[in-house]
Write a protein that holds these residues in place. Structure first.
Motif, PDB file in Angstrom:
ATOM      1  N   ARG A  65       6.917  -4.707   6.656  1.00 61.49           N
ATOM      2  CA  ARG A  65       8.305  -4.249   6.599  1.00 61.49           C
ATOM      3  C   ARG A  65       8.429  -3.231   5.459  1.00 61.49           C
ATOM      4  N   VAL A  66       8.468  -1.964   5.832  1.00 59.80           N
ATOM      5  CA  VAL A  66       8.444  -0.885   4.836  1.00 59.80           C
ATOM      6  C   VAL A  66       9.697  -0.938   3.959  1.00 59.80           C
ATOM      7  N   VAL A  92      -5.306  10.135  -2.057  1.00 57.50           N
ATOM      8  CA  VAL A  92      -4.271   9.096  -2.190  1.00 57.50           C
ATOM      9  C   VAL A  92      -4.184   8.648  -3.650  1.00 57.50           C
ATOM     10  N   LYS A  93      -5.335   8.577  -4.303  1.00 57.77           N
ATOM     11  CA  LYS A  93      -5.352   8.208  -5.728  1.00 57.77           C
ATOM     12  C   LYS A  93      -4.580   9.241  -6.559  1.00 57.77           C
ATOM     13  N   ARG A  94      -4.829  10.522  -6.257  1.00 58.41           N
ATOM     14  CA  ARG A  94      -4.139  11.598  -6.993  1.00 58.41           C
ATOM     15  C   ARG A  94      -2.633  11.551  -6.745  1.00 58.41           C
ATOM     16  N   ILE A  95      -2.258  11.409  -5.467  1.00 59.93           N
ATOM     17  CA  ILE A  95      -0.831  11.453  -5.098  1.00 59.93           C
ATOM     18  C   ILE A  95      -0.080  10.251  -5.686  1.00 59.93           C
ATOM     19  N   THR A  96      -0.726   9.083  -5.715  1.00 59.00           N
ATOM     20  CA  THR A  96      -0.041   7.860  -6.182  1.00 59.00           C
ATOM     21  C   THR A  96      -0.285   7.603  -7.667  1.00 59.00           C
ATOM     22  N   GLY A  97      -0.942   8.525  -8.368  1.00 57.36           N
ATOM     23  CA  GLY A  97      -1.218   8.320  -9.784  1.00 57.36           C
ATOM     24  C   GLY A  97      -2.109   7.109 -10.019  1.00 57.36           C
ATOM     25  N   GLY A  98      -2.969   6.809  -9.046  1.00 57.01           N
ATOM     26  CA  GLY A  98      -3.925   5.705  -9.200  1.00 57.01           C
ATOM     27  C   GLY A  98      -3.445   4.386  -8.633  1.00 57.01           C
ATOM     28  N   ALA A  99      -2.164   4.292  -8.256  1.00 57.58           N
ATOM     29  CA  ALA A  99      -1.628   3.005  -7.776  1.00 57.58           C
ATOM     30  C   ALA A  99      -2.158   2.633  -6.390  1.00 57.58           C
ATOM     31  N   MET A 100      -2.523   3.612  -5.573  1.00 56.73           N
ATOM     32  CA  MET A 100      -2.907   3.427  -4.169  1.00 56.73           C
ATOM     33  C   MET A 100      -1.715   2.876  -3.373  1.00 56.73           C
ATOM     34  N   VAL A 101      -1.914   2.517  -2.096  1.00 51.61           N
ATOM     35  CA  VAL A 101      -0.758   2.204  -1.226  1.00 51.61           C
ATOM     36  C   VAL A 101      -0.802   0.757  -0.729  1.00 51.61           C
ATOM     37  N   PRO A 102       0.380   0.196  -0.402  1.00 51.37           N
ATOM     38  CA  PRO A 102       0.410  -1.187   0.088  1.00 51.37           C
ATOM     39  C   PRO A 102       0.014  -1.317   1.560  1.00 51.37           C
ATOM     40  N   VAL A 103       0.067  -0.202   2.307  1.00 56.46           N
ATOM     41  CA  VAL A 103      -0.237  -0.302   3.746  1.00 56.46           C
ATOM     42  C   VAL A 103      -0.794   1.032   4.265  1.00 56.46           C
ATOM     43  N   LEU A 124      -9.551   1.640   4.101  1.00 55.05           N
ATOM     44  CA  LEU A 124      -9.594   0.472   3.202  1.00 55.05           C
ATOM     45  C   LEU A 124      -9.564   0.926   1.747  1.00 55.05           C
ATOM     46  N   ASP A 125     -10.215   2.067   1.470  1.00 55.69           N
ATOM     47  CA  ASP A 125     -10.305   2.557   0.091  1.00 55.69           C
ATOM     48  C   ASP A 125      -9.008   3.197  -0.403  1.00 55.69           C
ATOM     49  N   CYS A 126      -8.000   3.292   0.474  1.00 54.71           N
ATOM     50  CA  CYS A 126      -6.688   3.804   0.060  1.00 54.71           C
ATOM     51  C   CYS A 126      -5.752   2.681  -0.389  1.00 54.71           C
ATOM     52  N   LEU A 127      -6.167   1.425  -0.163  1.00 50.71           N
ATOM     53  CA  LEU A 127      -5.238   0.305  -0.377  1.00 50.71           C
ATOM     54  C   LEU A 127      -5.226  -0.189  -1.815  1.00 50.71           C
ATOM     55  N   ALA A 128      -4.028  -0.553  -2.279  1.00 51.66           N
ATOM     56  CA  ALA A 128      -3.879  -1.272  -3.549  1.00 51.66           C
ATOM     57  C   ALA A 128      -4.368  -2.708  -3.335  1.00 51.66           C
ATOM     58  N   PRO A 129      -4.671  -3.463  -4.412  1.00 51.71           N
ATOM     59  CA  PRO A 129      -5.022  -4.873  -4.250  1.00 51.71           C
ATOM     60  C   PRO A 129      -3.970  -5.606  -3.408  1.00 51.71           C
ATOM     61  N   LEU A 130      -4.410  -6.480  -2.519  1.00 52.53           N
ATOM     62  CA  LEU A 130      -3.565  -7.244  -1.588  1.00 52.53           C
ATOM     63  C   LEU A 130      -2.945  -6.357  -0.504  1.00 52.53           C
ATOM     64  N   GLY A 131      -3.434  -5.127  -0.379  1.00 52.65           N
ATOM     65  CA  GLY A 131      -2.874  -4.206   0.604  1.00 52.65           C
ATOM     66  C   GLY A 131      -3.222  -4.602   2.034  1.00 52.65           C
ATOM     67  N   LEU A 132      -2.474  -4.008   2.970  1.00 52.35           N
ATOM     68  CA  LEU A 132      -2.620  -4.345   4.397  1.00 52.35           C
ATOM     69  C   LEU A 132      -3.169  -3.154   5.183  1.00 52.35           C
ATOM     70  N   SER A 190     -12.808  -8.851   0.170  1.00 47.14           N
ATOM     71  CA  SER A 190     -12.682  -9.428  -1.178  1.00 47.14           C
ATOM     72  C   SER A 190     -13.102  -8.409  -2.222  1.00 47.14           C
ATOM     73  N   ALA A 191     -14.203  -7.696  -1.936  1.00 47.97           N
ATOM     74  CA  ALA A 191     -14.711  -6.733  -2.919  1.00 47.97           C
ATOM     75  C   ALA A 191     -13.690  -5.620  -3.195  1.00 47.97           C
ATOM     76  N   LYS A 192     -12.916  -5.247  -2.186  1.00 46.05           N
ATOM     77  CA  LYS A 192     -11.973  -4.128  -2.354  1.00 46.05           C
ATOM     78  C   LYS A 192     -10.594  -4.597  -2.813  1.00 46.05           C
ATOM     79  N   GLY A 193     -10.425  -5.882  -3.141  1.00 46.66           N
ATOM     80  CA  GLY A 193      -9.156  -6.314  -3.732  1.00 46.66           C
ATOM     81  C   GLY A 193      -8.346  -7.261  -2.867  1.00 46.66           C
ATOM     82  N   SER A 194      -8.989  -8.288  -2.288  1.00 46.04           N
ATOM     83  CA  SER A 194      -8.268  -9.317  -1.512  1.00 46.04           C
ATOM     84  C   SER A 194      -7.368  -8.676  -0.445  1.00 46.04           C
ATOM     85  N   LEU A 195      -7.954  -7.770   0.313  1.00 43.41           N
ATOM     86  CA  LEU A 195      -7.180  -7.017   1.318  1.00 43.41           C
ATOM     87  C   LEU A 195      -6.898  -7.851   2.560  1.00 43.41           C
ATOM     88  N   PHE A 196      -5.864  -7.449   3.285  1.00 36.75           N
ATOM     89  CA  PHE A 196      -5.538  -8.018   4.603  1.00 36.75           C
ATOM     90  C   PHE A 196      -5.851  -6.965   5.673  1.00 36.75           C
TER      91      PHE A 196
END
Ligand code: NDP
Length: 323
Positions: free
Chosen positions: A136-137, A199-210, A224-232, A252-258
């Motif tokens: 849900r954006v 994506v890292k540059r645009i988000t200032g390192g935060a990456m994206v939730p989805v 997968l490499d664009c996602l923040a920890p716990l990202g979907l 798991s290695a990339k941050g407990s992703l879904f």
């Protein structure tokens, strides 16, 4: 008789044949429709090539809009003359007339013509469940949308912006980048080779939730490499081929992703969900927040040319086949 595009074998666009078939009678709970416009979708390619299985011969097509010609026993909420549309099958849309279960149909509001309806039902209902249910954006979020200038893509860019999100669109050409920007993408990346770095540059390192990824094989790992920890990771299509099996440990290695692999069929299986999603879609279109771009039309009998253009990445926005 009815005219239909049928396949007797799977393969390239040339397996599609324009044939006469007997006009079916509506059975109990069904209606007979005359199609005014038929939607072209990438899923039609998957059925034609055999990536998705069906019994043969088959009439392709998951989406159309038209007018009710006759109703079968037990159908009380539709009558001849009603304007309706459907998305998601069953197969049989590439035809001048067809029968279909009445409970898969949605009545069209006055402000939506048959061409727009055929262009938007499947792609728009997909955008609806992806942005409103799968994830849900929220206002202020940044999201990645692949194939941002395509049918689903142009709708998602506009709708996600309308919800207050910042869209990073991914496309293959500068012309498509311009189109995605004109439809709400705040940033556009051409190609996926440097996507995580961009994506890292645009988000200032935060990456994206989805990440909404309909390209599949070619983009799964960069996504997968664009996602923040716990990202979907929402992997909802296979335009470049299906995603091969992968090691769950990567998540798991990339941050407990879904990861999810959703389909419109699941999200609209219950009639109440179909009607609620359609209302949501009609509301944003009628309000002008999302405009439906019919950038190509082909005569239905030339469906092979439409498929060839779609697979060659030559189309943008939605494509309608005219019966
Ligand atoms: P599009 O109009 O988006 O066309 C497909 C686009 O995918 C192309 O224009 C191209 O954009 C991009 N693409 C990337 N790699 C390839 C490739 N190797 N071959 C061809 N195209 C490629 O189609 P739709 O809007 O109909 O569908 C978009 C995607 O969403 C499809 O994958 C479809 O299966 C999926 N989908 C999934 C649904 C679900 O519920 N799971 C429902 C509806 C659609 P570019 O040139 O910019 O890369």
């Amino acid at each position: 008789m009815t005219k239909a595009i049928r396949i007797h074998a799977t393969g390239g666009p040339d397996v599609m044949q324009w044939e006469d078939v007997p006009t079916p009678e509506p059975g109990p709970g069904e209606v007979l429709l005359r199609h005014g416009a038929v939607g072209l979708n990438y899923i039609d390619v998957y059925f034609r090539t055999g990536l998705y299985k069906t019994a043969l011969p088959a009439t392709l097509g998951m989406e159309a809009a038209g007018t009710v010609l006759a109703v079968g026993d037990g159908v009380s909420d539709l009558a001849p003359g009603d304007r309706v549309a459907y998305a998601g099958g069953p197969l049989g849309g590439y035809a001048t007339e067809r029968t279909i279960a009445a409970d898969r149909l949605v009545k069209l509001p006055d402000g939506i013509d048959l061409t727009t309806a055929a262009a938007m039902m499947l792609q728009g209902l997909t955008a609806q469940y992806l942005l409103r249910r799968t994830h849900r954006v929220q206002p202020g979020e940044t999201v990645v949308v692949h194939a941002a200038a395509g049918g689903v893509g142009l709708i998602m860019c506009q709708w996600a912006k309308h919800l207050g999100a910042t869209v990073i669109g991914v496309v293959s050409t500068e012309a498509k980048a311009e189109l995605a920007r004109a439809h709400g993408a705040a940033h556009v990346v051409i190609g996926h080779a440097d996507l995580p770095a961009e994506v890292k540059r645009i988000t200032g390192g935060a990456m994206v939730p989805v990440v909404y990824d309909s390209v599949g094989r070619d983009t799964f790992m960069p996504s997968l490499d664009c996602l923040a920890p716990l990202g979907l990771m929402v992997s909802f299509g296979n335009a470049s081929g299906p995603v091969p099996p992968f090691d769950l440990g990567i998540l798991s290695a990339k941050g407990s992703l879904f990861v999810t692999r959703p389909t419109l069929a699941t999200y609209t299986a219950r009639r109440a969900d179909l009607l609620a999603a359609a209302k949501d879609l009609f509301d944003v279109v009628l309000a002008g927040a999302v405009s439906i771009r019919v950038n190509q039309t082909f005569p239905l009998k030339d469906a092979a040319a439409a498929h060839a253009a779609l697979e060659a990445r030559q189309t943008t926005g939605s494509t309608v086949l005219v019966p």
